[in-house]
Design a protein around this motif. Structure first.
Motif, PDB file in Angstrom:
ATOM      1  N   LEU A   1      -3.069   4.767  -0.942  1.00 26.84           N
ATOM      2  CA  LEU A   1      -3.826   5.663  -0.071  1.00 26.84           C
ATOM      3  C   LEU A   1      -3.275   7.062  -0.321  1.00 26.84           C
ATOM      4  CD1 LEU A   1      -4.544   5.214   3.765  1.00 26.84           C
ATOM      5  CD2 LEU A   1      -4.243   7.419   2.650  1.00 26.84           C
ATOM      6  N   GLY A   2      -4.050   7.862  -1.016  1.00 27.17           N
ATOM      7  CA  GLY A   2      -3.638   9.234  -1.313  1.00 27.17           C
ATOM      8  C   GLY A   2      -4.443  10.200  -0.486  1.00 27.17           C
ATOM      9  N   PHE A   3      -3.752  11.028   0.263  1.00 26.73           N
ATOM     10  CA  PHE A   3      -4.426  11.964   1.173  1.00 26.73           C
ATOM     11  C   PHE A   3      -4.221  13.383   0.652  1.00 26.73           C
ATOM     12  CE2 PHE A   3      -3.936  14.220   5.500  1.00 26.73           C
ATOM     13  CZ  PHE A   3      -5.258  14.640   5.486  1.00 26.73           C
ATOM     14  N   SER A   4      -5.315  14.085   0.411  1.00 23.73           N
ATOM     15  CA  SER A   4      -5.271  15.489   0.026  1.00 23.73           C
ATOM     16  C   SER A   4      -4.481  15.640  -1.277  1.00 23.73           C
ATOM     17  CB  SER A   4      -4.668  16.294   1.192  1.00 23.73           C
ATOM     18  OG  SER A   4      -4.846  17.666   0.995  1.00 23.73           O
ATOM     19  N   LEU A   5      -3.397  16.381  -1.285  1.00 21.94           N
ATOM     20  CA  LEU A   5      -2.559  16.462  -2.488  1.00 21.94           C
ATOM     21  C   LEU A   5      -2.194  15.066  -2.992  1.00 21.94           C
ATOM     22  CD1 LEU A   5      -0.798  18.024  -4.520  1.00 21.94           C
ATOM     23  CD2 LEU A   5       1.000  18.129  -2.760  1.00 21.94           C
ATOM     24  N   GLY A   6      -1.931  14.161  -2.067  1.00 25.40           N
ATOM     25  CA  GLY A   6      -1.574  12.791  -2.449  1.00 25.40           C
ATOM     26  C   GLY A   6      -2.695  12.079  -3.194  1.00 25.40           C
ATOM     27  N   GLY A   7      -3.930  12.435  -2.894  1.00 25.23           N
ATOM     28  CA  GLY A   7      -5.069  11.846  -3.601  1.00 25.23           C
ATOM     29  C   GLY A   7      -5.150  12.336  -5.040  1.00 25.23           C
ATOM     30  N   MET A   8      -4.731  13.579  -5.237  1.00 23.94           N
ATOM     31  CA  MET A   8      -4.696  14.106  -6.614  1.00 23.94           C
ATOM     32  C   MET A   8      -3.593  13.392  -7.400  1.00 23.94           C
ATOM     33  SD  MET A   8      -5.099  18.125  -5.501  1.00 23.94           S
ATOM     34  CE  MET A   8      -6.038  18.415  -3.989  1.00 23.94           C
ATOM     35  N   VAL A   9      -2.447  13.226  -6.751  1.00 22.86           N
ATOM     36  CA  VAL A   9      -1.335  12.520  -7.397  1.00 22.86           C
ATOM     37  C   VAL A   9      -1.761  11.087  -7.755  1.00 22.86           C
ATOM     38  CG1 VAL A   9       1.026  11.691  -7.089  1.00 22.86           C
ATOM     39  CG2 VAL A   9       0.383  13.955  -6.221  1.00 22.86           C
ATOM     40  N   ALA A  10      -2.489  10.447  -6.853  1.00 23.59           N
ATOM     41  CA  ALA A  10      -2.952   9.076  -7.114  1.00 23.59           C
ATOM     42  C   ALA A  10      -3.874   9.024  -8.330  1.00 23.59           C
ATOM     43  CB  ALA A  10      -3.657   8.522  -5.879  1.00 23.59           C
ATOM     44  N   GLN A  11      -4.787  10.000  -8.434  1.00 24.55           N
ATOM     45  CA  GLN A  11      -5.678  10.031  -9.596  1.00 24.55           C
ATOM     46  C   GLN A  11      -4.881  10.199 -10.892  1.00 24.55           C
ATOM     47  OE1 GLN A  11      -9.209  12.748  -9.034  1.00 24.55           O
ATOM     48  NE2 GLN A  11      -8.336  12.931  -6.995  1.00 24.55           N
ATOM     49  N   GLN A  12      -3.908  11.099 -10.836  1.00 26.63           N
ATOM     50  CA  GLN A  12      -3.110  11.347 -12.041  1.00 26.63           C
ATOM     51  C   GLN A  12      -2.319  10.103 -12.431  1.00 26.63           C
ATOM     52  OE1 GLN A  12      -3.192  14.449 -13.766  1.00 26.63           O
ATOM     53  NE2 GLN A  12      -2.328  13.067 -15.297  1.00 26.63           N
ATOM     54  N   MET A  13      -1.772   9.419 -11.432  1.00 26.34           N
ATOM     55  CA  MET A  13      -1.019   8.183 -11.704  1.00 26.34           C
ATOM     56  C   MET A  13      -1.924   7.132 -12.341  1.00 26.34           C
ATOM     57  SD  MET A  13       1.097   7.965  -8.114  1.00 26.34           S
ATOM     58  CE  MET A  13       2.034   6.453  -8.457  1.00 26.34           C
ATOM     59  N   ALA A  14      -3.155   7.024 -11.841  1.00 23.31           N
ATOM     60  CA  ALA A  14      -4.090   6.026 -12.377  1.00 23.31           C
ATOM     61  C   ALA A  14      -4.461   6.343 -13.820  1.00 23.31           C
ATOM     62  CB  ALA A  14      -5.340   5.962 -11.508  1.00 23.31           C
ATOM     63  N   GLN A  15      -4.484   7.631 -14.141  1.00 29.84           N
ATOM     64  CA  GLN A  15      -4.782   8.007 -15.531  1.00 29.84           C
ATOM     65  C   GLN A  15      -3.574   7.775 -16.425  1.00 29.84           C
ATOM     66  OE1 GLN A  15      -7.041  12.004 -14.829  1.00 29.84           O
ATOM     67  NE2 GLN A  15      -8.041  10.777 -16.388  1.00 29.84           N
TER      68      GLN A  15
ATOM     69  N   LEU B   1       0.852  -1.190   0.000  1.00 33.07           N
ATOM     70  CA  LEU B   1       0.000   0.000   0.000  1.00 33.07           C
ATOM     71  C   LEU B   1       0.887   1.238   0.000  1.00 33.07           C
ATOM     72  CD1 LEU B   1      -2.864   1.249   0.275  1.00 33.07           C
ATOM     73  CD2 LEU B   1      -2.562   1.092   2.767  1.00 33.07           C
ATOM     74  N   LEU B   2       0.805   1.990  -1.091  1.00 32.58           N
ATOM     75  CA  LEU B   2       1.588   3.214  -1.240  1.00 32.58           C
ATOM     76  C   LEU B   2       0.862   4.380  -0.578  1.00 32.58           C
ATOM     77  CD1 LEU B   2       4.004   4.700  -2.711  1.00 32.58           C
ATOM     78  CD2 LEU B   2       2.359   5.108  -4.578  1.00 32.58           C
ATOM     79  N   PHE B   3       1.545   5.123   0.274  1.00 33.12           N
ATOM     80  CA  PHE B   3       0.975   6.309   0.918  1.00 33.12           C
ATOM     81  C   PHE B   3       1.509   7.560   0.223  1.00 33.12           C
ATOM     82  CE2 PHE B   3      -0.925   5.210   5.208  1.00 33.12           C
ATOM     83  CZ  PHE B   3      -0.917   3.832   5.036  1.00 33.12           C
ATOM     84  N   LEU B   4       0.584   8.409  -0.237  1.00 35.09           N
ATOM     85  CA  LEU B   4       0.971   9.667  -0.893  1.00 35.09           C
ATOM     86  C   LEU B   4       0.497  10.828  -0.031  1.00 35.09           C
ATOM     87  CD1 LEU B   4       0.086   8.667  -4.575  1.00 35.09           C
ATOM     88  CD2 LEU B   4       2.365   8.760  -3.525  1.00 35.09           C
ATOM     89  N   GLN B   5       1.400  11.725   0.260  1.00 30.50           N
ATOM     90  CA  GLN B   5       1.235  12.674   1.355  1.00 30.50           C
ATOM     91  C   GLN B   5       0.621  14.021   0.957  1.00 30.50           C
ATOM     92  OE1 GLN B   5       0.583  13.082   4.282  1.00 30.50           O
ATOM     93  NE2 GLN B   5       2.419  12.624   5.455  1.00 30.50           N
ATOM     94  N   HIS B   6       0.160  14.714   1.982  1.00 32.58           N
ATOM     95  CA  HIS B   6      -0.543  15.999   1.841  1.00 32.58           C
ATOM     96  C   HIS B   6       0.421  17.178   1.730  1.00 32.58           C
ATOM     97  CE1 HIS B   6       0.345  17.291   5.996  1.00 32.58           C
ATOM     98  NE2 HIS B   6       0.100  16.048   6.377  1.00 32.58           N
ATOM     99  N   PHE B   7      -0.152  18.327   1.466  1.00 27.74           N
ATOM    100  CA  PHE B   7       0.530  19.626   1.381  1.00 27.74           C
ATOM    101  C   PHE B   7       1.577  19.803   2.485  1.00 27.74           C
ATOM    102  CE2 PHE B   7       0.178  24.219   2.755  1.00 27.74           C
ATOM    103  CZ  PHE B   7       0.822  24.782   1.674  1.00 27.74           C
ATOM    104  N   THR B   8       2.798  19.965   2.084  1.00 29.61           N
ATOM    105  CA  THR B   8       3.958  20.206   2.959  1.00 29.61           C
ATOM    106  C   THR B   8       4.269  19.058   3.923  1.00 29.61           C
ATOM    107  OG1 THR B   8       2.825  21.376   4.764  1.00 29.61           O
ATOM    108  CG2 THR B   8       3.572  22.733   2.888  1.00 29.61           C
TER     109      THR B   8
END
Lengths: 293, 293
Positions: free
Chosen positions: B105-119, B37-44
């Motif tokens: 698991l992408g949180f905040s900014l990390g969730g946007m990064v996850a969406q972009q990666m999936a695309q 499970l990859l964790f992608l982090q939030h702003f700063t």
């Protein structure tokens, strides 16, 4: 105890309870350590419209009590033209059973009745599951005349269960397949069935929907007094009571978790009955003062 | 295997992976039959901003991989000014690890990064958890200058963790208490910590938020191509990325369940970490092609 040995809505006998002037039809089955779970039904639905895939699974951990409101099925009396009137019948029924508190699963119209009961009698429910429903002052509640629904209601080839499959499920192959399975499950009950609701039931219940759309004062402020942990559930493509109403419920009830399902309409909990019963079981198993489970 | 014996973000050592020109900081710990499970982090946020109450519980059933993007913490390079640029770093990192597919698991900014990666790489994720985030074209994404947030950012008495407690949790006694507990958990890690992000990190990431708010063509149409089962989670009172963005995600992703939490803000999964890790564990344990779990 009025429980039966048959923990299924396919076979549980319909029972009757006389309270004052009315004789209410109901079914009560299941057992377990959980608090009894009251089921409050949707527009024109009878006891026979409860999916055994939902009722029976939940009955494995508690008694479930399916209630038929006044004027529906074999319950006597007139269908009230307000949600408030329906709430009075349900409270009288619980009082007649000697139940001072229980959990509740209110679906659609039944979810509105549950909210009204919680406001009129704050101690009656411990935890509330509100499915495909709306707060007082919600919008686009059961407007059967709008084109997206009228196309089904006005189609003479769609009657009974065939209509239900169209209006409760999304117009995708996967959702319609789930709808067909739902219909097949409802049809499993062969005996001791309730009479289907006629137009007079529909007319009174639609009047109740129109009254429920009205509000005075600050919109949704009445929800602040419903402090029970609540689980709100809605299908994303619900045409009968759009998901926006569930957003308002979860934003304005002080203690509510929202769960929405994809690819599904008003009957989301029947489409995803395995997920829903798992979620509902976990929610009901919690004794936390907070809704998250 | 680069896993460690210490399955906690309190003690797991920071590791480094050189991929082409960059050296990425990350932590990898835990074990079990689940997919990594990859964790992608939030702003700063750095690796030290991951709540051990979330990471460690999830690490009991699978490896978790906490990723530090370029220019953050001890990762080298420049912080990209677009989500797309951040997605390229994360994909390069996974490629460097030799991982061709994982959960996220992408949180905040990390969730946007996850969406972009999936695309950009549809096979990279099996199941996606998107917390407190927004689709491209979402609204009111991290506008730190608005009054409801600026009052905290401009308060000189609020620094570091004290600021985080204010902006991640709702202004209620219960949520602030949960925030204090979250801060205490983050402070448990004493050694091998990452340097805190400076203003240049914030500036580039804010630029990425502004770019992410832009869209061309039909709004949210890009989400239709992300077919992975997704679990969307948001706190009802999120001021940093309002819950409306999660509504859009769940309505426009074809295969997403939405879960919202009451009495909570951007840090809802830390406030309700017991519920969230239970829900996430169930979601990740499912091999169904459908998101409901």
């Amino acid at each position: 105890m009025l429980t039966t040995k048959t923990a299924s809505n396919i076979t549980a006998p319909t029972q009757f309870l006389q309270v004052k002037d009315e004789r209410y039809a109901y079914r009560r089955f299941g057992k377990g350590s959980g608090r009894p779970l009251l089921f409050l039904q949707h527009f024109t639905g009878t006891l026979d419209n409860w999916d055994p895939a939902v009722t029976d699974l939940l009955a494995s951990g508690r008694e479930v009590i399916l209630f038929e409101s006044a004027g529906v099925g074999r319950s006597t009396g007139q269908v009230p033209k307000t949600v408030s009137g329906m709430a009075r019948h349900a409270l009288a029924f619980l009082d007649g059973l000697g139940l001072t508190t229980c959990d509740v699963l209110g679906f659609s119209l039944g979810g509105m009745v549950a909210q009204q009961m919680a406001q009129d009698c704050p101690s009656i429910f411990r935890r509330m599951i509100l499915v495909g429903t709306a707060p007082r002052g919600g919008e686009d509640i059961m407007h059967l005349e709008k084109q997206s629904l009228a196309r089904y209601f006005e189609d003479p080839t769609l009657q009974g269960y065939a209509l239900l499959q169209k209006i409760f499920f999304a117009p995708t192959e996967s959702s319609q397949a789930a709808g067909a399975a739902f219909i097949a499950r409802l049809a499993q009950r062969q005996e001791d069935r309730e009479p289907a609701s006629g137009p007079e039931v529909a007319k009174a219940q639609v009047a109740a929907f129109r009254e429920w759309e009205q509000f005075t004062g600050e919109r949704f402020a009445n929800l602040k007094s419903i402090r029970q942990p609540a689980l709100i559930v809605n299908g994303i493509h619900d045409q009968m009571i759009p998901v926006s109403n569930s957003y308002w419920l979860s934003e304005n009830l002080p203690n509510a978790v929202l769960l929405t399902y994809p690819d599904s309409g008003h009957g989301s909990i029947f489409q995803f009955h395995e997920s829903f019963t798992r979620q509902a079981t976990a929610f009901l198993a919690s004794d936390s003062p907070f809704a998250p489970y």
